[in-house]
Structures are given as C-alpha cells and as structure tokens.
Design a protein around this motif. Sequence first.
Motif, short mmCIF file in Angstrom:
data_model
loop_
_atom_site.label_atom_id
_atom_site.label_comp_id
_atom_site.label_asym_id
_atom_site.label_seq_id
_atom_site.Cartn_x
_atom_site.Cartn_y
_atom_site.Cartn_z
N TRP A 89 0.81 -1.21 0.00
CA TRP A 89 0.00 0.00 0.00
C TRP A 89 0.85 1.27 0.00
CZ3 TRP A 89 1.21 2.93 4.18
CH2 TRP A 89 1.67 2.29 5.32
N ALA A 90 2.16 1.14 -0.20
CA ALA A 90 3.00 2.31 -0.03
C ALA A 90 3.94 2.60 -1.18
CB ALA A 90 3.82 2.16 1.24
N TYR A 107 3.90 5.82 8.05
CA TYR A 107 3.91 4.43 8.51
C TYR A 107 3.77 4.36 10.03
CZ TYR A 107 6.01 0.05 10.09
OH TYR A 107 6.27 -1.12 10.74
N SER A 140 0.25 5.34 10.94
CA SER A 140 -0.73 4.29 10.61
C SER A 140 -0.63 3.11 11.56
CB SER A 140 -0.55 3.82 9.16
OG SER A 140 0.66 3.10 9.02
N SER A 151 -4.56 3.89 6.55
CA SER A 151 -3.53 3.93 5.52
C SER A 151 -3.22 5.37 5.13
CB SER A 151 -4.01 3.16 4.29
OG SER A 151 -3.11 3.32 3.22
#
Length: 197
Positions: free
Chosen positions: A123-124, A165, A168, A174
């Motif tokens: 997701w990054a 990060y 989250s 996210s």
Amino acid sequence: FLTAILSDLMWRWDHLPALSMPFVLVAGLASAAASAFAPPVGANASGLPVLGDLNLFHGSVEAFFAAMGSPYFTPYALPGAVIFLGLLWTSRYLAFLAVCGFVVGQILFLSWAPAASEAVGGWANFNFILTALALGGTFMAPSFRSFLLAMLGVALSALMLTAGYHISQRTGLSVLAIPFLASTLFTLAAMRKRTSA
C-alpha cells in the motif's frame, strides 16, 4: 464537487494541480468512518485473491510490479507488469523513472523504517513511482537536472511515508497517496518560487 473546488483553490493559490488530493481526502474520511464497522462474516479483503497467489516474480521485482498496479487498485504483479509494459511501450524514459523512483524510495524507506515489513509495500511503494513520474517526466522537461529533482522528491516521499507508517501503526489508517501528494506539491511549489524559469 471536491475535485472542482480543490482544483480551483490549488490553481488560485500557486498554479498547482490538485492531483489525487480529492480522492485521498474522500477515501481517508471514508476509511476512518468505516473503521468503526466490522466486516461481514466471510468477507474477503482482496478483490482478486487468485492474482495474489500466483507468485510470478521474486522479491523486489514482485514488489515493483505490485506497486505499479496499486494506483489502479490492483496491487498484484501481473496487472502491474502489464501496466509497466504499457509505460515502457509509451516512454522508455518514464519506465526508467518508475524503476529508479521505486529503487531509491524503497532503499530509503526501509533504511528509515527497518521495522516495516514487506507487506507495507503493498500500500506504499506506488508513492515513489508516482512522485518520480510526476516530477521527472510530467511537470518538468526531461533532463539530468529534472531526474535529480525527481529523485530528491522521491526521497521526500520516502520521508513522508516513514512518518505516515508510524502514524498508521497507531491509528490503523492507511496513508494512501499522501506522501506522493505532499512531496510533489511541495517540490512544484518550491520550483515556482525560482527567480528564473
């Protein structure tokens, strides 16, 4: 509606594009609201579970192609490879930027956030690719200087992602494309402040 408003505001503010800011705001709010609800019993979080099990590539190559597919909501190697082949067919320079942005961003992110598992890349990592493409080949004329500027933007994106990060980890939300948006818009705004074109 939000796209129309933000596009107008960003352009009036400093002639900046809104990019995917409306999506990030709406999706972030929807995600925060939905986090209070439990998923239905038997629900599958993955839209294409078969693609996730293929394992066509290994290690970093798999992560790169998955990152290529992530902006199109298919964080899997096969769709990402097809998208990359289309990018390569269209522009070898943009394909080169995508690879370099991924490599530089991934190295910096994993060195700054060593506790981050490879699952974070699902997701990054696309943030690095989008930043490199935007700064190195979309909003700037391709050159060695714009390439260096793109890699600087990728480094800023990796820094933003490292912060995101850790946030989250605490909130469970996210960061979506916030590192891409922040690094690209900050860099474009800074470039507009130059005295010479």
